[in-house]
Design a protein around this motif. Structure first.
Motif, PDB file in Angstrom:
ATOM      1  N   VAL A 168      -7.571  88.865  40.130  1.00 54.67           N
ATOM      2  CA  VAL A 168      -6.532  87.851  40.325  1.00 54.67           C
ATOM      3  C   VAL A 168      -6.324  87.569  41.810  1.00 54.67           C
ATOM      4  CG1 VAL A 168      -4.057  87.396  40.066  1.00 54.67           C
ATOM      5  CG2 VAL A 168      -5.364  88.330  38.147  1.00 54.67           C
ATOM      6  N   GLU A 169      -6.314  88.615  42.634  1.00 51.37           N
ATOM      7  CA  GLU A 169      -6.116  88.420  44.076  1.00 51.37           C
ATOM      8  C   GLU A 169      -7.257  87.618  44.693  1.00 51.37           C
ATOM      9  OE1 GLU A 169      -5.568  92.357  45.515  1.00 51.37           O
ATOM     10  OE2 GLU A 169      -3.501  92.511  44.797  1.00 51.37           O
ATOM     11  N   ARG A 170      -8.479  87.814  44.190  1.00 48.46           N
ATOM     12  CA  ARG A 170      -9.615  87.069  44.733  1.00 48.46           C
ATOM     13  C   ARG A 170      -9.630  85.618  44.242  1.00 48.46           C
ATOM     14  NH1 ARG A 170     -11.796  92.151  43.589  1.00 48.46           N
ATOM     15  NH2 ARG A 170     -12.587  93.242  45.416  1.00 48.46           N
ATOM     16  N   MET A 171      -9.330  85.426  42.976  1.00 46.79           N
ATOM     17  CA  MET A 171      -9.378  84.080  42.401  1.00 46.79           C
ATOM     18  C   MET A 171      -8.162  83.240  42.771  1.00 46.79           C
ATOM     19  SD  MET A 171     -10.713  84.725  38.493  1.00 46.79           S
ATOM     20  CE  MET A 171     -10.708  82.964  38.165  1.00 46.79           C
ATOM     21  N   GLY A 172      -7.047  83.902  43.040  1.00 44.00           N
ATOM     22  CA  GLY A 172      -5.774  83.208  43.157  1.00 44.00           C
ATOM     23  C   GLY A 172      -5.058  83.266  41.821  1.00 44.00           C
ATOM     24  N   LYS A 173      -3.752  83.421  41.851  1.00 42.59           N
ATOM     25  CA  LYS A 173      -3.000  83.690  40.627  1.00 42.59           C
ATOM     26  C   LYS A 173      -3.064  82.526  39.640  1.00 42.59           C
ATOM     27  CE  LYS A 173       0.131  86.857  43.025  1.00 42.59           C
ATOM     28  NZ  LYS A 173      -0.384  86.644  44.397  1.00 42.59           N
ATOM     29  N   LYS A 174      -2.948  81.298  40.137  1.00 48.51           N
ATOM     30  CA  LYS A 174      -2.989  80.153  39.224  1.00 48.51           C
ATOM     31  C   LYS A 174      -4.366  80.012  38.594  1.00 48.51           C
ATOM     32  CE  LYS A 174      -2.140  75.176  38.923  1.00 48.51           C
ATOM     33  NZ  LYS A 174      -1.610  73.987  39.623  1.00 48.51           N
ATOM     34  N   ASN A 175      -5.429  80.122  39.405  1.00 50.81           N
ATOM     35  CA  ASN A 175      -6.780  80.003  38.863  1.00 50.81           C
ATOM     36  C   ASN A 175      -7.065  81.111  37.846  1.00 50.81           C
ATOM     37  OD1 ASN A 175      -7.331  77.770  40.442  1.00 50.81           O
ATOM     38  ND2 ASN A 175      -8.246  78.964  42.103  1.00 50.81           N
ATOM     39  N   ALA A 176      -6.596  82.318  38.156  1.00 49.12           N
ATOM     40  CA  ALA A 176      -6.816  83.430  37.230  1.00 49.12           C
ATOM     41  C   ALA A 176      -6.061  83.217  35.925  1.00 49.12           C
ATOM     42  CB  ALA A 176      -6.394  84.744  37.880  1.00 49.12           C
ATOM     43  N   LEU A 177      -4.841  82.678  36.020  1.00 49.37           N
ATOM     44  CA  LEU A 177      -4.057  82.415  34.810  1.00 49.37           C
ATOM     45  C   LEU A 177      -4.760  81.390  33.928  1.00 49.37           C
ATOM     46  CD1 LEU A 177      -1.465  82.756  33.142  1.00 49.37           C
ATOM     47  CD2 LEU A 177      -0.418  80.968  34.552  1.00 49.37           C
ATOM     48  N   ILE A 178      -5.250  80.328  34.527  1.00 51.30           N
ATOM     49  CA  ILE A 178      -5.942  79.295  33.755  1.00 51.30           C
ATOM     50  C   ILE A 178      -7.237  79.841  33.156  1.00 51.30           C
ATOM     51  CG2 ILE A 178      -7.164  77.092  33.951  1.00 51.30           C
ATOM     52  CD1 ILE A 178      -4.973  76.298  36.011  1.00 51.30           C
ATOM     53  N   THR A 179      -7.975  80.626  33.933  1.00 49.00           N
ATOM     54  CA  THR A 179      -9.192  81.249  33.406  1.00 49.00           C
ATOM     55  C   THR A 179      -8.857  82.159  32.227  1.00 49.00           C
ATOM     56  OG1 THR A 179     -10.223  81.207  35.598  1.00 49.00           O
ATOM     57  CG2 THR A 179     -11.169  82.721  33.975  1.00 49.00           C
ATOM     58  N   GLY A 180      -7.775  82.924  32.353  1.00 52.41           N
ATOM     59  CA  GLY A 180      -7.354  83.789  31.264  1.00 52.41           C
ATOM     60  C   GLY A 180      -6.978  83.001  30.016  1.00 52.41           C
ATOM     61  N   MET A 181      -6.291  81.862  30.203  1.00 55.97           N
ATOM     62  CA  MET A 181      -5.919  81.034  29.053  1.00 55.97           C
ATOM     63  C   MET A 181      -7.154  80.494  28.337  1.00 55.97           C
ATOM     64  SD  MET A 181      -2.745  78.845  30.575  1.00 55.97           S
ATOM     65  CE  MET A 181      -1.110  79.556  30.798  1.00 55.97           C
ATOM     66  N   LEU A 182      -8.156  80.071  29.110  1.00 55.91           N
ATOM     67  CA  LEU A 182      -9.384  79.562  28.504  1.00 55.91           C
ATOM     68  C   LEU A 182     -10.108  80.671  27.742  1.00 55.91           C
ATOM     69  CD1 LEU A 182     -10.670  77.293  31.420  1.00 55.91           C
ATOM     70  CD2 LEU A 182      -9.602  76.556  29.284  1.00 55.91           C
ATOM     71  N   ALA A 183     -10.190  81.859  28.338  1.00 52.52           N
ATOM     72  CA  ALA A 183     -10.820  82.992  27.647  1.00 52.52           C
ATOM     73  C   ALA A 183     -10.032  83.368  26.397  1.00 52.52           C
ATOM     74  CB  ALA A 183     -10.922  84.196  28.594  1.00 52.52           C
ATOM     75  N   PHE A 184      -8.711  83.292  26.493  1.00 51.52           N
ATOM     76  CA  PHE A 184      -7.845  83.567  25.341  1.00 51.52           C
ATOM     77  C   PHE A 184      -8.153  82.601  24.202  1.00 51.52           C
ATOM     78  CE2 PHE A 184      -4.011  83.090  22.843  1.00 51.52           C
ATOM     79  CZ  PHE A 184      -3.453  84.355  22.788  1.00 51.52           C
ATOM     80  N   GLY A 185      -8.224  81.309  24.530  1.00 53.06           N
ATOM     81  CA  GLY A 185      -8.472  80.301  23.501  1.00 53.06           C
ATOM     82  C   GLY A 185      -9.857  80.407  22.891  1.00 53.06           C
TER      83      GLY A 185
END
Length: 405
Positions: free
Chosen positions: A83-100
């Motif tokens: 998350v620290e490397r990607m940035g919190k917003k980018n990591a959150l969106i990536t997590g949502m896509l992986a979740f879906g």
């Protein structure tokens, strides 16, 4: 007061303006973490029947409810760094896509092994979502506003759990494939995340001459944070015994239906959310250690009632104590850890929280089931009550020692 909540003048840092859209997005994200396991549980009998010809089908079908948790436990310690490397917003969106993608894959993948692989992807997504969303709340809000948002996140997860307990079973009755499509909610929430969450968050100022990273570099994880992480794990060990063991007690011992056991757990989950909504007010009444002690005391009282319960009505009364304990425990521990975390390491500390939470859930049946096999379900509740009382006393004494120090 933690340096993360001070400006250079020593006054409390103001809440960063973000509007209702930002707050609502972060609250709604809280519903995704509870979806990971609760959504698919009603579909397991149908999945087992559909793949009846598969070797070890009973084991593999049940693993659908646990594989994501194992993936979370394994990945969450790394999630903070990601998350620290990607940035919190980018990591959150990536997590949502992986979740879906990972969550919905059960609707169209052809066999149990590939469905389990999709559940592992879901676990990675949950790790990123929980780590980045909690860290974002810490970055964007301070003081009572942060406490209020953390309480609302916990409440959103609880209320979402109630809906899933009731709705998941109805959808599974139509077709077990349909249940997996609920995970597409993660991809739907990408839209408000893109619209309302800031890409970069201004750093929190610290007092002159202080290095915000010093605690992490010089001492590792501070003792109070370790105490909070330990409480998170132990709280989940205690809490998860309710959905694991109560249905067997209700159906086998009291002779009620699975609908009744689901309703009992739904009552507890709903009341947990109602308590969490009042966390900002509750936090003003006591400090972190005292709140943890009171939370475990409530859990101990709840399990004592479950131990003594002669019927379903008394079981429901015990759930109110359980809800009071968990509803105050979760947001308190999140707020405690993130308040003590160095600003640039909040994602890493949020990853520790995620690990502690799901590790507690994962090991809960491993700890309690041997006791159930030896003593029975209700005597096991007495053992858990005694353990929770001991934990309560330990945190009360720890708080008094910290106050003197």
């Amino acid at each position: 007061m933690s340096i993360t909540t001070q400006q250079s003048s020593g006054t409390p840092a103001p809440t960063r303006p973000g509007g209702a859209g930002q707050a609502a997005t972060l609250v709604l994200v809280g519903t995704l973490t509870i979806m990971a396991g609760a959504t698919v549980a009603p579909a397991i009998p149908g999945i087992r029947e559909a793949f009846a010809g598969t070797a070890h089908v009973d084991l593999l079908a049940r693993m659908i409810t646990t594989t994501h948790a194992l993936a979370i436990v394994l990945f969450a310690p790394l999630a903070g760094g990601v998350v620290e490397r990607m940035g919190k917003k980018n990591a959150l969106i990536t997590g949502m896509l992986a979740f879906g993608v990972g969550g919905s894959s059960g609707a169209y993948l052809p066999d149990l092994v590939s469905i389990l692989a999709g559940r592992a992807v879901l676990g990675v997504g949950v790790s990123l979502i929980m780590t980045s969303s909690v860290a974002l709340v810490a970055d964007l809000y301070e003081g009572s506003e942060r406490q209020r948002l953390l309480g609302r996140q916990t409440a959103a997860g609880a209320f979402g759990g109630v809906v899933l307990l009731l709705g998941g079973g109805l959808l599974a009755g139509l077709d077990w494939h349909v249940v997996f499509l609920l995970y597409l909610l993660g991809m739907v929430l990408v839209v408000p995340a893109l619209l309302f969450l800031p890409k970069r968050v201004p750093a929190v100022a610290v007092a002159p001459g202080q290095d915000a990273a010093a605690p992490a570099r010089k001492r590792g994880i501070p003792g109070p944070v370790l105490a909070a992480l330990g409480a998170m794990m132990l709280g989940q060990v205690a809490f998860y015994s309710v959905p694991v063991q109560v249905p067997f007690l209700v159906e086998d011992h009291f002779g009620s239906s699975s609908v009744v056991s689901g309703a009992i757990i739904a009552v507890q989950t709903f009341c947990t959310g109602m308590v969490a909504l009042r966390f900002a007010f509750i936090r003003r009444l006591a400090g972190e250690y005292t709140l943890v002690a009171l939370s475990f005391l409530a859990i101990a009282l709840g399990y004592t009632v479950l131990f003594l319960a002669p019927n379903v009505a008394v079981l429901v009364a015990g759930m109110f104590f359980m809800a009071a304990g968990l509803g105050s425990l979760m947001p308190n521990l999140n707020n405690w850890v993130l308040s003590d975390a160095p600003p640039e390491s909040r994602a890493r500390y949020a990853g520790f929280l995620t690990t502690a939470l799901f590790l507690g859930q994962f090991i809960s049946p491993l700890i309690t089931q041997p006791i159930v096999d030896a003593l029975g379900i209700q005597p096991t509740f007495a053992v858990i009550a005694a353990g929770a009382a001991v934990v309560s006393g330990a945190y009360y004494l720890g708080g008094r020692r910290a106050a003197k120090g």
